[in-house]
Motif scaffolding. Structure first.
Motif, PDB file in Angstrom:
ATOM      1  N   PHE A  37     -13.864  -1.112   4.540  1.00 55.59           N
ATOM      2  CA  PHE A  37     -14.883  -0.186   5.048  1.00 55.59           C
ATOM      3  C   PHE A  37     -14.679   1.228   4.493  1.00 55.59           C
ATOM      4  O   PHE A  37     -15.617   1.857   3.980  1.00 55.59           O
ATOM      5  CB  PHE A  37     -14.850  -0.171   6.579  1.00 55.59           C
ATOM      6  CG  PHE A  37     -15.899   0.715   7.182  1.00 55.59           C
ATOM      7  CD1 PHE A  37     -17.194   0.252   7.376  1.00 55.59           C
ATOM      8  CD2 PHE A  37     -15.605   2.027   7.547  1.00 55.59           C
ATOM      9  CE1 PHE A  37     -18.170   1.078   7.919  1.00 55.59           C
ATOM     10  CE2 PHE A  37     -16.577   2.856   8.083  1.00 55.59           C
ATOM     11  CZ  PHE A  37     -17.861   2.381   8.273  1.00 55.59           C
ATOM     12  N   TYR A  38     -13.448   1.723   4.563  1.00 53.37           N
ATOM     13  CA  TYR A  38     -13.213   3.115   4.136  1.00 53.37           C
ATOM     14  C   TYR A  38     -13.165   3.236   2.611  1.00 53.37           C
ATOM     15  O   TYR A  38     -13.571   4.266   2.059  1.00 53.37           O
ATOM     16  CB  TYR A  38     -11.972   3.687   4.830  1.00 53.37           C
ATOM     17  CG  TYR A  38     -12.263   3.890   6.303  1.00 53.37           C
ATOM     18  CD1 TYR A  38     -13.046   4.957   6.740  1.00 53.37           C
ATOM     19  CD2 TYR A  38     -11.841   2.965   7.260  1.00 53.37           C
ATOM     20  CE1 TYR A  38     -13.377   5.117   8.070  1.00 53.37           C
ATOM     21  CE2 TYR A  38     -12.165   3.117   8.609  1.00 53.37           C
ATOM     22  CZ  TYR A  38     -12.935   4.199   8.996  1.00 53.37           C
ATOM     23  OH  TYR A  38     -13.274   4.356  10.320  1.00 53.37           O
ATOM     24  N   SER A  39     -12.715   2.188   1.930  1.00 52.81           N
ATOM     25  CA  SER A  39     -12.809   2.214   0.454  1.00 52.81           C
ATOM     26  C   SER A  39     -14.272   2.286   0.054  1.00 52.81           C
ATOM     27  O   SER A  39     -14.651   3.051  -0.847  1.00 52.81           O
ATOM     28  CB  SER A  39     -12.188   0.951  -0.159  1.00 52.81           C
ATOM     29  OG  SER A  39     -10.822   0.895   0.088  1.00 52.81           O
ATOM     30  N   ASP A  40     -15.114   1.485   0.730  1.00 47.45           N
ATOM     31  CA  ASP A  40     -16.540   1.480   0.385  1.00 47.45           C
ATOM     32  C   ASP A  40     -17.176   2.855   0.612  1.00 47.45           C
ATOM     33  O   ASP A  40     -18.051   3.274  -0.153  1.00 47.45           O
ATOM     34  CB  ASP A  40     -17.280   0.411   1.201  1.00 47.45           C
ATOM     35  CG  ASP A  40     -16.957  -1.001   0.729  1.00 47.45           C
ATOM     36  OD1 ASP A  40     -16.337  -1.158  -0.333  1.00 47.45           O
ATOM     37  OD2 ASP A  40     -17.326  -1.959   1.446  1.00 47.45           O
ATOM     38  N   ARG A  41     -16.737   3.535   1.655  1.00 45.08           N
ATOM     39  CA  ARG A  41     -17.272   4.893   1.891  1.00 45.08           C
ATOM     40  C   ARG A  41     -16.925   5.815   0.729  1.00 45.08           C
ATOM     41  O   ARG A  41     -17.747   6.589   0.249  1.00 45.08           O
ATOM     42  CB  ARG A  41     -16.674   5.488   3.180  1.00 45.08           C
ATOM     43  CG  ARG A  41     -17.522   5.235   4.404  1.00 45.08           C
ATOM     44  CD  ARG A  41     -17.015   6.013   5.595  1.00 45.08           C
ATOM     45  NE  ARG A  41     -17.352   7.431   5.541  1.00 45.08           N
ATOM     46  CZ  ARG A  41     -16.952   8.313   6.447  1.00 45.08           C
ATOM     47  NH1 ARG A  41     -16.206   7.921   7.468  1.00 45.08           N
ATOM     48  NH2 ARG A  41     -17.284   9.584   6.353  1.00 45.08           N
TER      49      ARG A  41
END
Ligand code: URA
Length: 217
Positions: A37-41
């Protein structure tokens, strides 16, 4: 003195939101769902920033009030190119922003005999030479794979200045190696770390990005 990257390197604005995201993905206790999730952000921000370095042309439109608005239009077509496997994690972030974007792939691995990066597979749109290429790989460590990938794109006719290399974490060694060979290319990175450790992992880095993103060992 703090490291000053060369002018070819664009570091994302170090906002609190970005810092909080990179802190989460660097934490060894972060579970895979949060890592993704945070990598995608971060990837989304990287792609948006990368696109800001592509050319535009002036464009005037008429709004529903009947008035003219003097704006801009995107110029030129683009193509994503992911360095397998970790770079594939960045494809969706590019698709989210660029509808129907073409995505090529490159597989590079270390040659068992020479220990040098070797090209195993490359597949690109046939007109890649006329496109701007967003090269995708989350970690710029030694720069070995990136250099091989860029050489491959150049062999396919892509001009160096039409390549933008997007990564989440880079280090001075990788930046120096890539910029020395391809001074006309730009690198867009979220953060620059101190360097490489003895296993050639980025220090402090986040470990193996591909394994953490795809849930493998
Ligand atoms: N690739 C990774 O996934 N991590 C590193 O630290 C270096 C290369």
């Amino acid at each position: 003195m703090a490291y000053q990257p060369p002018k070819q390197v664009i570091v994302l604005p170090q906002t609190q939101q970005l810092k909080a995201c990179t802190t989460i993905i660097r934490d060894k206790n972060t579970q895979r769902a949060d890592f993704i999730f945070y990598s995608d952000r971060i990837i989304r921000i990287l792609v948006e920033e990368g696109l800001n370095h592509l050319p535009v042309v002036e464009k005037t439109v008429v709004t529903p009030t009947g008035k003219e608005f003097h704006g801009i239009d995107f110029q030129g077509r683009i193509c994503g190119v992911s360095i397998m496997r970790a770079g594939e994690s960045m494809e969706q972030g590019l698709r989210d922003v660029c509808r129907s974007v073409r995505i090529g792939k490159i597989l590079i691995q270390r040659d068992e005999e020479t220990a040098l990066p070797k090209l195993y597979y490359a597949k690109f749109p046939p007109d890649i030479a006329s496109r701007f290429c967003l090269l995708l790989d989350p970690m710029l460590a030694t720069g070995g794979s990136a250099i091989k990938a860029i050489e491959t794109l150049i062999d396919y006719g892509v001009a160096e200045e039409r390549i933008l290399f997007l990564n989440l974490i880079s280090c001075p060694e990788g930046i120096a190696a890539v910029v020395a060979k391809f001074p006309a290319m730009k690198i867009v990175t979220a953060e620059i770390d101190a360097g490489l450790d003895e296993k050639l992992y980025i220090d402090p880095g986040l470990g193996d990005f591909g394994c953490r993103y795809f849930g493998t060992d």
